[in-house]
Design a protein around this motif. Structure first.
Motif, PDB file in Angstrom:
ATOM      1  N   ASP A 273     -24.607 -30.605  58.659  1.00 45.89           N
ATOM      2  CA  ASP A 273     -23.982 -31.385  57.594  1.00 45.89           C
ATOM      3  C   ASP A 273     -22.513 -31.632  57.928  1.00 45.89           C
ATOM      4  O   ASP A 273     -21.956 -30.990  58.819  1.00 45.89           O
ATOM      5  CB  ASP A 273     -24.089 -30.650  56.255  1.00 45.89           C
TER       6      ASP A 273
ATOM      7  N   ASP B  56     -23.371 -40.399  59.512  1.00 41.06           N
ATOM      8  CA  ASP B  56     -24.301 -40.331  60.641  1.00 41.06           C
ATOM      9  C   ASP B  56     -23.644 -40.611  61.993  1.00 41.06           C
ATOM     10  O   ASP B  56     -24.319 -40.653  63.011  1.00 41.06           O
ATOM     11  CB  ASP B  56     -25.488 -41.256  60.426  1.00 41.06           C
TER      12      ASP B  56
ATOM     13  N   ILE C 296     -24.451 -38.286  65.116  1.00 42.77           N
ATOM     14  CA  ILE C 296     -25.277 -37.152  64.674  1.00 42.77           C
ATOM     15  C   ILE C 296     -26.281 -36.746  65.748  1.00 42.77           C
ATOM     16  O   ILE C 296     -26.481 -35.552  66.005  1.00 42.77           O
ATOM     17  CB  ILE C 296     -25.957 -37.425  63.319  1.00 42.77           C
ATOM     18  N   LYS C 297     -26.893 -37.700  66.421  1.00 44.74           N
ATOM     19  CA  LYS C 297     -27.857 -37.369  67.481  1.00 44.74           C
ATOM     20  C   LYS C 297     -27.166 -36.624  68.612  1.00 44.74           C
ATOM     21  O   LYS C 297     -27.640 -35.583  69.069  1.00 44.74           O
ATOM     22  CB  LYS C 297     -28.536 -38.622  68.017  1.00 44.74           C
TER      23      LYS C 297
ATOM     24  N   THR D 165     -31.429 -31.736  57.935  1.00 43.38           N
ATOM     25  CA  THR D 165     -30.279 -32.604  57.683  1.00 43.38           C
ATOM     26  C   THR D 165     -30.462 -33.304  56.343  1.00 43.38           C
ATOM     27  O   THR D 165     -31.559 -33.351  55.797  1.00 43.38           O
ATOM     28  CB  THR D 165     -30.121 -33.698  58.763  1.00 43.38           C
TER      29      THR D 165
ATOM     30  N   ALA E 136     -28.292 -38.540  56.291  1.00 45.57           N
ATOM     31  CA  ALA E 136     -27.608 -39.017  57.500  1.00 45.57           C
ATOM     32  C   ALA E 136     -28.463 -38.781  58.745  1.00 45.57           C
ATOM     33  O   ALA E 136     -28.338 -39.492  59.737  1.00 45.57           O
ATOM     34  CB  ALA E 136     -26.256 -38.332  57.652  1.00 45.57           C
ATOM     35  N   GLY E 137     -29.352 -37.802  58.683  1.00 45.42           N
ATOM     36  CA  GLY E 137     -30.206 -37.491  59.821  1.00 45.42           C
ATOM     37  C   GLY E 137     -31.445 -38.352  59.932  1.00 45.42           C
ATOM     38  O   GLY E 137     -32.209 -38.229  60.889  1.00 45.42           O
ATOM     39  N   TYR E 138     -31.656 -39.237  58.972  1.00 51.23           N
ATOM     40  CA  TYR E 138     -32.840 -40.099  59.007  1.00 51.23           C
ATOM     41  C   TYR E 138     -32.542 -41.276  59.938  1.00 51.23           C
ATOM     42  O   TYR E 138     -32.314 -42.398  59.508  1.00 51.23           O
ATOM     43  CB  TYR E 138     -33.193 -40.570  57.594  1.00 51.23           C
ATOM     44  N   ARG E 139     -32.506 -40.979  61.235  1.00 53.83           N
ATOM     45  CA  ARG E 139     -32.203 -41.974  62.260  1.00 53.83           C
ATOM     46  C   ARG E 139     -33.264 -41.893  63.336  1.00 53.83           C
ATOM     47  O   ARG E 139     -33.604 -40.805  63.821  1.00 53.83           O
ATOM     48  CB  ARG E 139     -30.825 -41.723  62.888  1.00 53.83           C
TER      49      ARG E 139
ATOM     50  N   THR F  16     -35.661 -33.830  56.952  1.00 49.71           N
ATOM     51  CA  THR F  16     -34.525 -34.691  56.632  1.00 49.71           C
ATOM     52  C   THR F  16     -34.845 -35.513  55.397  1.00 49.71           C
ATOM     53  O   THR F  16     -36.008 -35.808  55.126  1.00 49.71           O
ATOM     54  CB  THR F  16     -34.161 -35.602  57.828  1.00 49.71           C
TER      55      THR F  16
END
Length: 190
Positions: A29, A75, A78-79, A101, A104-107, A123
Motif C-alpha cells: 500500500d 498505481d 506498482i508492478k 493490494t 491500485a493493484g488491479y493492473r 486485490t
C-alpha cells in the motif's frame, strides 16, 4: 534503493522475525507523508506537499519501501515495486504465498507477473463504468449467505464469484463480490 531494502530484509531475517521455513502474505500500500522538506511535491487533492511511498509489509513489518513524490498516483510503478520486493525476498529465501493490494493493484501487468511467479493475489477491483460488463455477470450467479470476520466485527453478507478475463490476458481470474447490507437496506427489510 535496492541496497537499503536488501539490508532491511537481511536484518529482519537475522533477528529471526522472518525465516525460510514459513510462507508469508505480502501487503502492499501507499501512504502520504505530509512534509515541507526539499523535493516534496503536492497532488491537487492534497493539502500540502509531501511524499507518497509504496510500502511492502509482512504483518506489521516493512520489508520494502519505494519513495515517490507526493504527486504520484497510487498505481505508479506498482508492478516494478512488487517485483523488486519479491526478488529480494526470494534472494533471502523468504517465501511469499500471497500478495494483497487495494484497487491500485488491479493492473494487467502486475497480475500477469504474479501469476507467472505462481504467487496468489488478492486485490480490489475498481468500481467504475469500465467494469460494468464484469459486474453484470454477477446478476446470473448464485449468492451465498456468509459471515466475514473483519478486524473490528463480524459482517453478515452475500458472496458470489465469477471467472473474468481482463483485456488481452489469457487467464480468467476468479472475482469475488460481496453484498454487505447497509443500515438503510436493513431498515427496508424490516
Amino acid at each position: 534503493n535496492i541496497s537499503l531494502n536488501r539490508l532491511l530484509v537481511q536484518v529482519t531475517k537475522q533477528m529471526g522475525i522472518l525465516n525460510e521455513k514459513d510462507e508469508y502474505i505480502l501487503d502492499v500500500d501507499c501512504t502520504f507523508i505530509d512534509t515541507r522538506c526539499f523535493g516534496a511535491m503536492s497532488m491537487k487533492d492534497k493539502d500540502g506537499p509531501g511524499f507518497y511511498p509504496m510500502i511492502c509489509l509482512i504483518g506489521n513489518l516493512p520489508v520494502f519501501i519505494e519513495m515517490r513524490n507526493g504527486n504520484s498516483i497510487a498505481d505508479f510503478r506498482i508492478k516494478e515495486t512488487i517485483e523488486s520486493c519479491l526478488d529480494l525476498l526470494d534472494e533471502a529465501g523468504i517465501k511469499i504465498k500471497k500478495v494483497r493490494t487495494d484497487g491500485a493493484g488491479y493492473r494487467k501487468e502486475l497480475l500477469t507477473m504474479l501469476e507467472k511467479r505462481n504467487v496468489k493475489f488478492l486485490t480490489a477491483s475498481p468500481v467504475n463504468i469500465t467494469y460494468k460488463k464484469m459486474f453484470n455477470e454477477f446478476n446470473s450467479t448464485e449468492w451465498k449467505d456468509v459471515t466475514i470476520e473483519t478486524a473490528n466485527s463480524f459482517k453478515n453478507c452475500l458472496l458470489s464469484e465469477i471467472y473474468y478475463k481482463m483485456h488481452d490476458v489469457e487467464t480468467a481470474f476468479r472475482v469475488i463480490a460481496l453484498k454487505i447490507p447497509t443500515d438503510e437496506t436493513l431498515i427496508e427489510q424490516l
